[in-house]
Design an enzyme around this catalytic site. Structure first.
Site, PDB file in Angstrom:
ATOM      1  N   ARG A   9     -15.302 -14.733  -2.738  1.00 51.63           N
ATOM      2  CA  ARG A   9     -14.026 -14.035  -2.761  1.00 51.63           C
ATOM      3  C   ARG A   9     -12.864 -14.962  -3.073  1.00 51.63           C
ATOM      4  O   ARG A   9     -11.895 -14.567  -3.729  1.00 51.63           O
ATOM      5  CB  ARG A   9     -13.809 -13.347  -1.404  1.00 51.63           C
ATOM      6  N   ASN A  47       0.893  -1.167   0.000  1.00 50.39           N
ATOM      7  CA  ASN A  47       0.000   0.000   0.000  1.00 50.39           C
ATOM      8  C   ASN A  47       0.927   1.211   0.000  1.00 50.39           C
ATOM      9  O   ASN A  47       1.226   1.791   1.030  1.00 50.39           O
ATOM     10  CB  ASN A  47      -0.914  -0.012   1.224  1.00 50.39           C
ATOM     11  N   TRP A 106     -16.087  -8.921   4.075  1.00 45.85           N
ATOM     12  CA  TRP A 106     -15.257  -8.511   5.207  1.00 45.85           C
ATOM     13  C   TRP A 106     -15.790  -9.116   6.520  1.00 45.85           C
ATOM     14  O   TRP A 106     -15.162  -8.988   7.554  1.00 45.85           O
ATOM     15  CB  TRP A 106     -15.245  -6.975   5.330  1.00 45.85           C
ATOM     16  N   GLU A 164      -8.147  -3.488  -2.864  1.00 51.55           N
ATOM     17  CA  GLU A 164      -8.370  -2.787  -1.602  1.00 51.55           C
ATOM     18  C   GLU A 164      -8.110  -1.282  -1.716  1.00 51.55           C
ATOM     19  O   GLU A 164      -7.457  -0.682  -0.868  1.00 51.55           O
ATOM     20  CB  GLU A 164      -7.490  -3.383  -0.485  1.00 51.55           C
ATOM     21  N   GLU A 176      -0.152 -11.937  11.112  1.00 52.32           N
ATOM     22  CA  GLU A 176      -1.363 -11.113  11.122  1.00 52.32           C
ATOM     23  C   GLU A 176      -2.572 -11.860  11.681  1.00 52.32           C
ATOM     24  O   GLU A 176      -3.363 -11.287  12.435  1.00 52.32           O
ATOM     25  CB  GLU A 176      -1.653 -10.651   9.689  1.00 52.32           C
ATOM     26  N   ASP A 220      -6.647 -15.018   2.580  1.00 50.81           N
ATOM     27  CA  ASP A 220      -5.672 -14.055   3.093  1.00 50.81           C
ATOM     28  C   ASP A 220      -4.902 -14.571   4.288  1.00 50.81           C
ATOM     29  O   ASP A 220      -5.204 -14.205   5.421  1.00 50.81           O
ATOM     30  CB  ASP A 220      -6.389 -12.751   3.470  1.00 50.81           C
ATOM     31  N   GLU A 240       3.796 -15.883  -2.419  1.00 50.79           N
ATOM     32  CA  GLU A 240       3.891 -14.911  -1.317  1.00 50.79           C
ATOM     33  C   GLU A 240       3.422 -15.569  -0.027  1.00 50.79           C
ATOM     34  O   GLU A 240       2.266 -15.994   0.075  1.00 50.79           O
ATOM     35  CB  GLU A 240       3.034 -13.672  -1.641  1.00 50.79           C
ATOM     36  N   LYS A 296       0.836  -3.532  -5.949  1.00 40.28           N
ATOM     37  CA  LYS A 296      -0.531  -3.924  -5.558  1.00 40.28           C
ATOM     38  C   LYS A 296      -1.453  -2.962  -6.297  1.00 40.28           C
ATOM     39  O   LYS A 296      -1.463  -1.765  -6.001  1.00 40.28           O
ATOM     40  CB  LYS A 296      -0.687  -3.790  -4.049  1.00 40.28           C
TER      41      LYS A 296
END
Lengths: 706, 706
Positions: free
Chosen positions: B349, B224, B547, B305, B406, B378, B400, B301
């Protein structure tokens, strides 16, 4: 002059050549508590045993542990605990456990003071560390270690010291997300997320360092406070820190958000005269003292820069402070209520704090202390002392100093603040004919901390000295900045006298250099918007008049300076009559504050015989030249300093010299454009055009908080 | 079980009793490069000289310096540089300087591989470290030091190794203000403000640690991204880091913001087909390569998002990636283009990344690598491998992985990710009848770093193992997680076999425990909103359907799970036919992914004979019980581990156990409420009510970036 790459290469080479350096590179973490081996000849004088009360309190254990660590490092044998004095013993004595035959002036030491004395006891040559309390013994132990590290003859000690102020505080402007407002040393050392369960080993070293200076309280969170810090989970975290700090005599305080009753308690108001609000704070205080029995109290920034406060409800500062004081009083806590306020009206910002607080003198509860910044604007490189000092005879005051260098080069410039602290502390308010210093007007000191997660704590090696000087002067405001610098250098860098002399001289020159290359002759607040990095005297477009540098310097074709004389804002009238008169006249105003108090034509004749314009340029030049000197002096010390720290300081000084030039060039270019005057003869023109300086932007400058 | 306070007291006592510990407390800074003294008997085998090319390149100097540091630490004599092999010498050989008489399979080593061999050379018993390049020698030197630290017989070495992938990268999600998105180890180690002039000594240690694993590239800034990172001042900062890393074989990459041409260049568009935009990127690339001649390339990216991307201009991912690739190609740079995208429509998703990228296979320029997360959602505790692996035969792919935890307990939970990495790398995509692992489908690996300013780098001692395992497996994806854990423990904690066995067993149990106490049986994304800390399966009010945890678990009175079978979203069809068929049927779907692929009634019968509901509860209980085991096993190791690290890990495990219980209790309470089922017989009821779990808030959780 070496480049940074050359210096680094040199350091690496030295590290390879001297495995001793590379095995334990000096990264600054140990601060002034390094305890490196004394010269062999001096090691014989180190004690071999320590006599102390058994069982030892946590504080006494901390004292003994520090002595043990210190003596081991200094080259002594392991320090054994003993019940009777042997030859060469250290004897830690309080009235309750003083060995027979020891007669000391106990009453003179007070609750926190200590005495160090070489004497004979029961036929043995011993060193007594005496105090009325265990915390006094901890301070005395640190003092003995300081003596040992600074080359004092340990066989002929006779010293005693007691703190002149009872509250000696650090203020952390640390946010709950670990950003630090005006922090230039990494993130907050408080790992709020992991507390209370995980207690970083660093917390203990933080407490040791502060105890070594006599700092006895710490405000954990930013004055721009979140109410969250008063919720149960965060109180548990603060309590964990209080547990770590307690043996070292350090109390925990919190910044309190004035609107907490509404935000946390769901009340309709936070009006300090509302009974439900008062009840909420009493309940909250009881909750706090349940988990932190020795909680120090609240620090409050109210009705200042957007913070909530009693004026939101038509009340005044005393109403707000007294409500909190009432809640804390049964538990022995205090309220530190900040006087840093300014209204958005067009009057002289320097006069507003006094105007709001002076009428409240005598209106505050006994456990309220009004906390006043050293100057009336905001931690500038030089300000006259705040006129509230001496003007609030019926109110306890705290002096707030900024250790972190918001306006003084962040952590990249070498600027030793000892002389600045001393200048304020010893300033004579003239509220009494026989003299009355600022220090004599205060009952507490607060220093805005420069501590962060950087390995060296303060962002640079030399910034450690500012933490040190603040703590030492909070304990004893009679100390001279030069003496404090000397003992810091001896403990931190080297004891070799020529090197010590050289480094102390560098430190003592550094603050005046910063004043010169940033804001000479009483200029102030010329810094970049928001981050306060670098020069921006041209800024004139901010929402509030008194956020703009042009508001403060008022330079134009006809002159420069802020007229605070009776012909101008008359802020001088806030000082004692003798000073008011002196500051009212350019002829009797100290030149280093001239443009603070007066607006003068560019051709005003200065003491040097130069015009004001020529003098201004020459001060800028002098500042840059001094930083060049600092670099050269440091380069000459390469053999005396461990390679890593030598190279790091050299790199920082290179940055400082480049930024000093930038300051000088940008300001000279700007004031030249405004004044329309030619550069004085022989003066170097600015390197770039004014426009090139104006367009510089620093989007990710540190220290702007969360 | 000791309390944390007791453990701390014990550690402090031990530190006092053992001055050796307290003199150099183990704070984790040295990582796996500790080089503690070998048993005396083994020290005799250490070399006394090292033969290498003269003059040595910077990389060769780094290799020799590391060997010197290592041999000194391991207890050897100072390692002298020699021009001819003596008995016991280390000989660093490349084809260009190989001593006479040395015959080696050079061609098999490739550009970065190495060989370690005990042999006789010119009549002397020596150890050869051979490679085709100096970077191979550096890797070989680290391998030799790893062998020495893990108890390999240094007199009988015969090993060789070459990396299986040419790009082995770290991805730092570090912001320019030093916050770190999904960082749980303090602030960013990149002190952007002080760069390029001030180069923290830590940067070198960062490079050493990565080189020891074979990591050869690092993306400095968050995906980001801010456009600022491509401005001249920030490029100079990146160049300074590149200078530090270069000797260690680590190239610098940057995350590039797709809208930079408009934001920085003032263009009206950032459309990848616009000639001015293409020219801007070419000019920018040339500017970058001027200051970083070996710049690695861009990570992007885009259209994910909220990030800008080619779709903003009606173009596709290939259009965007190829434009950047065109700019970098003349300089040898690559574009890593992330496939982590999902549209806000209501479809599954998990199926969206494939849907967007599969049609573009073959459309990318040769120097574009599409970077795909291990799973399609994710970084969950367990996901099936991403269906793009095996589905893009004409496109180079990067895998990745997320090293930072997280979704796996931040840095406070002990969760060794080696088994998770291994599970993905060795997953058989079945795109070939003879088998084709995920690892065989990729040309690069990227690990989202868990590195920060915390002294121990990763926020906890055990999280270092995840950095280590990532690096080792990026070099050789055939390695077993257990073997990697073993060598990490030997280098990091102790070489005592029973203690090593015990710690490795703890590590290997830890990931499955986390899956059990968080998201067993294929559940996913039940974590708290935004910060992803703790359980929040009840959340159903977020703006986007996908979400919300309820979107992912779909629990109701009649059952639980996400139906991705042909009866549901049919995401299974994105896998090779054999797998698609297997995952389409609950009976042939692995139980640990059951609720990922299927929605089933609560009374569905499991392999254990239990109902799905009873099995779910039993998995939660098993997870909690395993963490209890970890605590007990660690407590039993007190004599084997230095006191500071033992106490610290014990404190973290106590947190983990409490949070595992919280996870279990909150999820059981929620799923019980939704299902309306009674708790299975003998099962402990949740400690609190569901409402009490629902109201918990974590306003200042770390890792949410700037």
């Amino acid at each position: 002059m070496k480049t940074w790459a050359q210096a680094l290469a040199g350091a690496l080479l030295a590290a390879v050549l001297h495995p001793a350096w590379s095995a334990t590179p000096e990264d600054g973490y140990e601060l002034w508590l390094r305890y490196r081996a004394l010269p062999a000849a001096n090691q014989a004088a180190l004690p071999r045993s320590v006599v102390h009360a058994q069982p030892a309190s946590a504080t006494l254990q901390a004292a003994v542990a520090e002595l043990r660590r210190g003596v081991a490092g200094l080259g002594g044998r392991p320090l054994a605990s003993a019940s009777k004095p042997a030859n060469g013993a250290l004897v830690l004595a309080t009235p309750a456990n003083a060995p027979a035959g020891l007669s000391l002036p106990w009453a003179d030491l007070g609750p926190e003071g200590y005495l160090l004395r070489s004497t004979r006891l029961q036929g043995r040559a011993v060193t007594v560390i005496a105090a009325n309390s265990d915390i006094g013994l901890l301070y005395g132990s640190h003092a003995w270690l300081r003596a040992a590290q600074t080359g004092v003859d340990l066989g002929r000690l006779d010293a005693r010291s007691s703190p002149r102020l009872s509250l000696r505080l650090l203020n952390h402007w640390d946010n709950l997300d670990r950003t630090v407002e005006r922090g230039y040393a990494g993130a907050s050392i408080w790992d709020w997320w992991k507390l209370p369960d995980i207690r970083d080993a660093r917390y203990v070293d933080y407490a040791r360092a502060n105890a070594s200076l006599g700092i006895n309280g710490t405000v954990l969170n930013n004055v721009n406070a979140k109410a969250d810090s008063l919720t149960a989970p965060f109180l548990a975290k603060a309590a964990a820190l209080a547990d770590v700090f307690r043996p070292h005599g350090i109390k925990v305080y919190l910044s309190a958000r004035f609107s907490s009753p509404a935000e946390l308690g769901g009340l309709k108001t936070s009006d300090p005269l509302d009974p439900a609000v008062r009840a909420w704070w009493k309940t909250k205080a009881a909750e706090i003292y349940k988990v932190i029995p020795d909680f120090g109290g609240f620090l409050v920034k109210a009705n200042s820069e957007g913070q909530p406060g009693p004026q939101d409800y038509g009340r005044n500062h005393a109403d707000g402070a007294n409500m909190l004081a009432e809640a804390l009083a049964p538990h022995g806590g205090v309220v530190l209520w900040r006087a840093f306020v300014y209204s958005p009206d067009a009057s002289d910002r320097a006069a507003q704090g006094y105007a709001e607080f002076k009428p409240l003198d005598g209106k505050f509860a006994p456990n309220v202390i009004v906390q006043v910044k050293n100057g009336a604007i905001d931690f500038q490189p030089r300000e006259p002392f705040h006129p509230l000092f001496g003007a609030m005879p019926a109110t306890p005051l705290a002096l707030e100093l900024q250790i972190t260098k918001e306006y003084l080069g962040f952590s990249t410039h070498l600027v030793y603040l000892g002389p600045m602290f001393e200048e304020t502390l010893k300033a004579d308010t003239r509220v009494k004919p026989q003299g009355a210093t600022v220090a004599a007007q205060v009952t507490a000191m607060a220093g805005v901390a420069n501590i962060g997660t950087d390995r060296n704590w303060s962002g640079s090696h030399f910034d450690q000295a500012n933490w040190y000087a603040y703590g030492r002067m909070a304990w004893d405001h009679e100390l001279a900045a030069g003496d404090v610098a000397r003992e810091w250098v001896q403990q931190t860098f080297t004891v070799k006298p020529p090197a010590v002399d050289a480094i102390v001289a560098m430190m003592l020159a550094s603050r005046e250099a910063a004043v010169d290359y940033m804001t000479p002759l009483g200029l102030h607040h010329l810094m970049g918007t928001g981050h306060h990095h670098g020069p921006a005297p041209w800024v004139d477009n901010l929402e509030r008049a008194d956020w703009n540098p042009v508001y403060f310097h008022r330079a134009a074709r006809d002159g420069i300076g802020f007229d605070r004389s009776p012909r101008g804002s008359n802020a001088v009238a806030q000082y004692a009559p003798e000073l008011a008169q002196r500051f009212a006249d350019p002829a009797t105003t100290p030149e280093n504050l001239l443009l603070w108090f007066h607006r003068l034509p560019w051709d005003h004749r200065m003491a040097s015989g130069r015009t004001l314009w020529a003098e201004l340029v020459s001060r800028y030049d002098r500042g840059v030249a001094t930083v060049g000197d600092l670099r050269r002096r440091w380069a000459a010390l390469q053999a005396d300093i461990d390679p890593q720290r030598h190279a790091e300081v050299a790199a920082y000084l290179a940055v400082q010299e480049a930024e000093a030039r930038w300051w000088r060039d940008a300001c000279v270019a700007y004031f030249q454009a405004v004044s329309g005057l030619p550069l004085p003869a022989g003066v170097r023109p600015p390197e770039r055009s004014l426009e090139e300086y104006k367009v510089l932007q620093f989007n990710f400058a540190p220290g702007r908080g969360g």
